[in-house]
Scaffold this active site. Structure first.
Site, PDB file in Angstrom:
ATOM      1  CG  ASP A 282      -1.912   7.485   0.293  1.00  0.00           C
ATOM      2  OD1 ASP A 282      -0.863   8.082   0.007  1.00  0.00           O
ATOM      3  OD2 ASP A 282      -2.869   7.386  -0.496  1.00  0.00           O
TER       4      ASP A 282
ATOM      5  CG  ASP B 220      -2.022   1.002   1.153  1.00  0.00           C
ATOM      6  OD1 ASP B 220      -2.486   1.309   0.039  1.00  0.00           O
ATOM      7  OD2 ASP B 220      -2.418   1.495   2.213  1.00  0.00           O
TER       8      ASP B 220
END
Length: 188
Positions: free
Chosen positions: A3, A1
């Site tokens: 953020d 991922d």
């Protein structure tokens, strides 16, 4: 991922000057690079889907990430982003798009394009949707970090733990890098 795992979670980030790396993230990516462990970023981008930002904004942020990583002698092997959202603007409105996490589409696409063996791979994320995507893709396991939304989502992820799918809990990406490299090196 991306953020909340690699860079600080700041909402719908759209400018390069708002990019702030989570402490130790660059060193962790560099460690994976040196160990020949592919690093693929799979990121939902609801901000694009909802019209809060556009692909140019996304590319500007990604260029900053790439530039900072390069200065730290690190790199990403691939970046895959999904703008689709059930509440998106017309061209990105799609209920349950196969690429939008918690669906595994981005992971499956990356594996196909880069020759990644899913059963030996791990997902690092801060949200339940990251871990669910890893389960759906048939990965070996997932690491849930406390950064980003991690602290508030920890209990939901603990409830997802299964015997056939390993979930490891860590403070951040840096804390878990050595563990992942040793686990993956043993299976390469």
């Amino acid at each position: 991922d991306r953020d909340g795992v690699l860079i600080e979670e700041v909402g719908y980030i759209s400018r390069r000057e708002d990019v702030s790396f989570i402490p130790g993230a660059i060193e962790a990516i560099r460690s994976f690079n040196y160990a020949n462990v592919p690093v693929i970023m799979a990121t939902n981008q609801a901000g694009i889907g909802k019209g809060y930002l556009d692909w140019e904004n996304f590319e500007e942020v990604q260029e900053e990430i790439t530039d900072v990583l390069k200065k730290g002698n690190a790199f990403l092997d691939a970046v895959i982003a999904c703008p689709y959202h059930e509440n998106g603007i017309e061209k990105y409105r799609f209920d349950n798009h196969p690429f939008r996490k918690p669906n595994p589409g981005m992971i499956l696409f990356a594996a196909e394009q880069l020759g990644i063996v899913l059963e030996r791979s791990w997902m690092v994320g801060d949200k339940l949707s990251d871990v669910e995507a890893a389960v759906g893709a048939g990965l070996y396991g997932a690491v849930h970090v406390e950064t980003g939304y991690g602290k508030e989502q920890r209990k939901s992820i603990e409830a997802l733990q299964k015997n056939s799918f390993e979930i490891v809990f860590a403070k951040n990406l840096f804390e878990i890098a050595r563990f992942l490299i040793s686990r993956m090196a043993g299976s390469l």
